[in-house]
Enzyme design. Structure first.
Site, mmCIF file in Angstrom:
data_model
loop_
_atom_site.group_PDB
_atom_site.id
_atom_site.type_symbol
_atom_site.label_atom_id
_atom_site.label_comp_id
_atom_site.label_asym_id
_atom_site.label_seq_id
_atom_site.Cartn_x
_atom_site.Cartn_y
_atom_site.Cartn_z
ATOM 1 N N HIS A 99 6.072 5.672 -0.502
ATOM 2 C CA HIS A 99 5.008 4.849 -1.117
ATOM 3 C C HIS A 99 5.527 4.575 -2.220
ATOM 4 C CE1 HIS A 99 1.338 4.983 1.982
ATOM 5 N NE2 HIS A 99 2.408 5.818 2.334
ATOM 6 N N TYR B 3 -6.947 10.096 -3.945
ATOM 7 C CA TYR B 3 -8.059 9.300 -3.782
ATOM 8 C C TYR B 3 -8.091 9.553 -2.184
ATOM 9 C CZ TYR B 3 -4.043 6.160 -2.818
ATOM 10 O OH TYR B 3 -2.861 5.606 -2.586
ATOM 11 N N TYR C 5 3.663 3.206 -6.255
ATOM 12 C CA TYR C 5 4.303 4.328 -6.900
ATOM 13 C C TYR C 5 3.520 4.917 -7.753
ATOM 14 C CZ TYR C 5 4.737 0.731 -10.719
ATOM 15 O OH TYR C 5 4.733 -0.365 -11.660
ATOM 16 N N GLU D 283 4.761 9.376 -3.257
ATOM 17 C CA GLU D 283 4.800 8.281 -4.173
ATOM 18 C C GLU D 283 5.833 8.175 -5.019
ATOM 19 O OE1 GLU D 283 2.099 5.952 -4.211
ATOM 20 O OE2 GLU D 283 0.780 6.769 -2.952
ATOM 21 N N ASN E 218 -1.574 1.489 6.550
ATOM 22 C CA ASN E 218 -1.745 3.007 6.357
ATOM 23 C C ASN E 218 -3.099 3.186 6.251
ATOM 24 O OD1 ASN E 218 -0.515 5.241 6.001
ATOM 25 N ND2 ASN E 218 -1.311 5.372 3.796
#
Length: 168
Positions: free
Chosen positions: A76, A124, A78, A146, A23
């Site tokens: 994704h 981020y 988590y 997530e 990723n």
């Protein structure tokens, strides 16, 4: 959990230097900076030697370009987030942010209870990331979800207990 592509040198236990974070290997903003991905093969966010150097990344991008989906969801683990483009730069919003926000919700009114919706770069920054690549290169609207940590008994690869290949 580990989302990378393992190198041939992998010994059965995932450790630093065992692969590329797939990723961070997509072509959009690949190697834009060292905050959103790393040039170091020992980093968990190692982007790889070149954009889409990993066969699964290249093949996936080629498939998306061929079938031209309208929506894309990348799961994704988590953090309980619903993220939408763009993620390569802090607080940078895409042109479809009003639509993405209408579907994901806002901090005050999330569409999915217990999940924080926002532009990807708020958590981020990530460069060479799949959702930005699909959005900016293929005009595919998408989210990175997530998931939460889950509960109950572990299933294949979800815990390090008795599992040499997975870690969460």
């Amino acid at each position: 959990g580990y989302t990378g592509s393992l190198s041939a040198a992998c010994t059965g236990t995932i450790a630093s230097g065992d692969g590329i974070d797939t990723n961070r290997n997509f072509s959009e903003k690949w190697r834009y900076d060292n905050e959103g991905a790393s040039d170091s093969p020992t980093s968990d966010t190692y982007r790889g030697p070149s954009p889409e150097s990993e066969p699964e990344v290249k093949s996936f991008h080629e498939l998306m370009a061929r079938i031209k989906p309208k929506w894309y969801v990348d799961y994704h683990s988590y953090a309980n987030l619903v993220l939408y483009p763009v993620g390569w730069q802090v607080e940078t919003y895409g042109g479809d942010t009003p639509l993405m926000e209408a579907l994901a919700g806002t901090d005050r009114a999330p569409a999915v209870a217990g999940y924080d919706p926002d532009v990807g770069g708020e958590l981020y920054t990530t460069n060479g990331e799949i959702t930005d690549t699909m959005y900016l290169q293929e005009n595919v609207m998408g989210y990175t979800v997530e998931l939460d940590g889950g509960s109950g008994s572990p299933v294949g690869g979800t815990t390090t207990t008795g599992n040499a290949y997975g870690s969460n």
